[in-house]
Write an enzyme that holds these catalytic residues in place. Structure first.
Site, PDB file in Angstrom:
ATOM      1  N   ASP A  40       0.834  -1.213   0.000  1.00 40.66           N
ATOM      2  CA  ASP A  40       0.000   0.000   0.000  1.00 40.66           C
ATOM      3  C   ASP A  40       0.868   1.262   0.000  1.00 40.66           C
ATOM      4  O   ASP A  40       2.026   1.229   0.405  1.00 40.66           O
ATOM      5  CB  ASP A  40      -0.921  -0.028   1.235  1.00 40.66           C
ATOM      6  CG  ASP A  40      -2.102   0.918   1.087  1.00 40.66           C
ATOM      7  OD1 ASP A  40      -2.432   1.308  -0.061  1.00 40.66           O
ATOM      8  OD2 ASP A  40      -2.701   1.284   2.118  1.00 40.66           O
ATOM      9  N   ASN A  88     -10.961  -2.294  -5.438  1.00 39.85           N
ATOM     10  CA  ASN A  88     -10.210  -1.258  -6.159  1.00 39.85           C
ATOM     11  C   ASN A  88     -10.901  -0.814  -7.445  1.00 39.85           C
ATOM     12  O   ASN A  88     -10.511   0.186  -8.054  1.00 39.85           O
ATOM     13  CB  ASN A  88      -8.772  -1.722  -6.464  1.00 39.85           C
ATOM     14  CG  ASN A  88      -7.879  -1.752  -5.240  1.00 39.85           C
ATOM     15  OD1 ASN A  88      -6.979  -2.593  -5.127  1.00 39.85           O
ATOM     16  ND2 ASN A  88      -8.085  -0.847  -4.302  1.00 39.85           N
TER      17      ASN A  88
HETATM   18  C1  IPE Z   1      -5.373  -2.775  -0.349  1.00 39.80           C
HETATM   19  O1  IPE Z   1      -5.060  -1.435  -0.448  1.00 39.80           O
HETATM   20  C2  IPE Z   1      -5.358  -3.404  -1.714  1.00 39.80           C
HETATM   21  C3  IPE Z   1      -4.042  -3.557  -2.312  1.00 39.80           C
HETATM   22  C4  IPE Z   1      -2.895  -3.272  -1.755  1.00 39.80           C
HETATM   23  C5  IPE Z   1      -4.038  -4.100  -3.641  1.00 39.80           C
HETATM   24  P1  IPE Z   1      -6.191  -0.313  -0.567  1.00 39.80           P
HETATM   25  O2  IPE Z   1      -5.488   0.970  -0.727  1.00 39.80           O
HETATM   26  O3  IPE Z   1      -7.165  -0.673  -1.622  1.00 39.80           O
HETATM   27  O4  IPE Z   1      -6.907  -0.425   0.839  1.00 39.80           O
HETATM   28  P2  IPE Z   1      -7.858   0.599   1.598  1.00 39.80           P
HETATM   29  O5  IPE Z   1      -8.809   1.160   0.582  1.00 39.80           O
HETATM   30  O6  IPE Z   1      -6.972   1.674   2.174  1.00 39.80           O
HETATM   31  O7  IPE Z   1      -8.498  -0.212   2.664  1.00 39.80           O
HETATM   32  C1  IPE Z   2      -1.524   0.298  -3.327  1.00 42.41           C
HETATM   33  O1  IPE Z   2      -1.314   1.659  -3.341  1.00 42.41           O
HETATM   34  C2  IPE Z   2      -1.690  -0.262  -4.723  1.00 42.41           C
HETATM   35  C3  IPE Z   2      -3.073  -0.641  -5.059  1.00 42.41           C
HETATM   36  C4  IPE Z   2      -4.071  -0.659  -4.246  1.00 42.41           C
HETATM   37  C5  IPE Z   2      -3.306  -1.041  -6.419  1.00 42.41           C
HETATM   38  P1  IPE Z   2      -2.527   2.694  -3.342  1.00 42.41           P
HETATM   39  O2  IPE Z   2      -2.836   3.050  -4.757  1.00 42.41           O
HETATM   40  O3  IPE Z   2      -3.668   2.199  -2.547  1.00 42.41           O
HETATM   41  O4  IPE Z   2      -1.846   3.924  -2.633  1.00 42.41           O
HETATM   42  P2  IPE Z   2      -2.517   4.896  -1.560  1.00 42.41           P
HETATM   43  O5  IPE Z   2      -3.008   4.037  -0.438  1.00 42.41           O
HETATM   44  O6  IPE Z   2      -3.639   5.608  -2.256  1.00 42.41           O
HETATM   45  O7  IPE Z   2      -1.419   5.792  -1.153  1.00 42.41           O
HETATM   46 MG    MG Z   3      -4.136   2.341  -0.579  1.00 37.05          MG
END
Ligand code: IPE
Ligand code: IPE
Ligand code: MG
Length: 263
Positions: A40, A88
């Protein structure tokens, strides 16, 4: 039988199971058999640098390569990476399109390196909804790496744990209706055997980068007894030494599995 993980194995770094030099590896024991990572913070990493979010995802691929290589070097049996959740899809279409493209490119570009490292690749999550060309790239990589005998790299793509659990229940119900399984005979193992992760060990260590204290619908069944480790470091900045730090913390944990622990 219950799916409580077996004791993690230790002392495997001097002669790694894949015949690789462990010269660069930090000796930590016991070593988890299976490390799962919620990667993340890509978006925030980019935004903090005044870059579009997709640049964080691009940089995140470098971390994937780095951490995969390090896990191979250490002799980890399985590395599972959360790449895209079923939730997502709430993101803008442009970001999702980029993520799909990135996944396809990664799959193709990484093949030779994965083959050299004898990594076998597995995918968990739902295929429907993914662009056909991404599915084709994924399938081709999985197939090419199928005979490898090294670490398993499991990518969770379009993955949601609740949906996976519902699907397992549906499979069992179908089998019961067809008379192939006695409902009274259903136990934890028969349930686990119908999850996407059938045949894989449960994660011993779950790492989340970028600081959020939640599991975001990741491997809910499988992490029942995983040790949790959260770091504020965003995924694009996550290096081998951060992983070593997590492994060192893991080695200090007293895994009791409901018992009374170390004497
Ligand atoms: C979890 O991260 C999913 C992945 C790392 C692929 P998110 O960024 O989607 O999680 P939330 O929305 O903060 O819970
Ligand atoms: C994790 O990084 C990757 C995916 C969920 C695909 P994020 O895109 O969720 O990054 P933040 O949490 O918005 O910083
Ligand atoms: Mg995230």
């Amino acid at each position: 039988m219950a799916t409580i993980p077996t004791e993690p194995r230790g002392g495997r770094l001097t002669d790694g199971p894949h015949g690789r030099s462990a010269a660069d590896a930090v000796r930590v024991e016991p070593l988890p058999r299976h490390v799962a990572i919620i990667m993340d913070g890509n978006g925030r990493w980019a935004q903090q640098r005044g870059l579009p979010r997709i640049e964080g995802h691009r940089q995140g691929v470098t971390s994937v390569r780095r951490i995969t290589e390090h896990c191979v070097r250490l002799g980890i049996e399985q590395l599972t990476l959360y790449c895209l959740s079923s939730e997502n899809w709430r993101r803008p279409a442009s970001e999702l399109g980029f993520l799909m493209q990135l996944l396809g490119h990664y799959m193709v570009e990484e093949q030779n390196l994965l083959m050299r490292q004898r990594v076998k690749v597995a995918i968990i999550g739902r295929r429907d909804g993914l662009p056909p060309e991404t599915v084709a790239d994924v399938d081709q990589t999985v197939e090419r790496c199928a005979a490898n005998d090294g670490m398993r790299l499991c990518l969770a793509v379009n993955y949601g744990s609740r949906a996976e659990i519902v699907e397992a229940a549906r499979r069992l119900a179908r089998e019961a209706v067809a008379g192939r399984i006695d409902p009274e005979a259903i136990d934890e193992q028969s349930f686990a055997d119908r999850l996407d992760t059938a045949g894989m060990p449960d994660p011993d260590l779950l790492i989340r980068t970028a600081g959020e204290m939640r599991v975001s619908n990741f491997l809910l069944w499988q992490i029942s007894y995983a040790e949790l480790w959260v770091t504020p470091v965003a995924w694009p900045d996550f290096t081998e030494s951060h992983l070593d730090e997590a492994l060192a913390a893991y080695a200090q944990r007293d895994r009791r599995f409901g018992g009374i622990g170390r004497p």
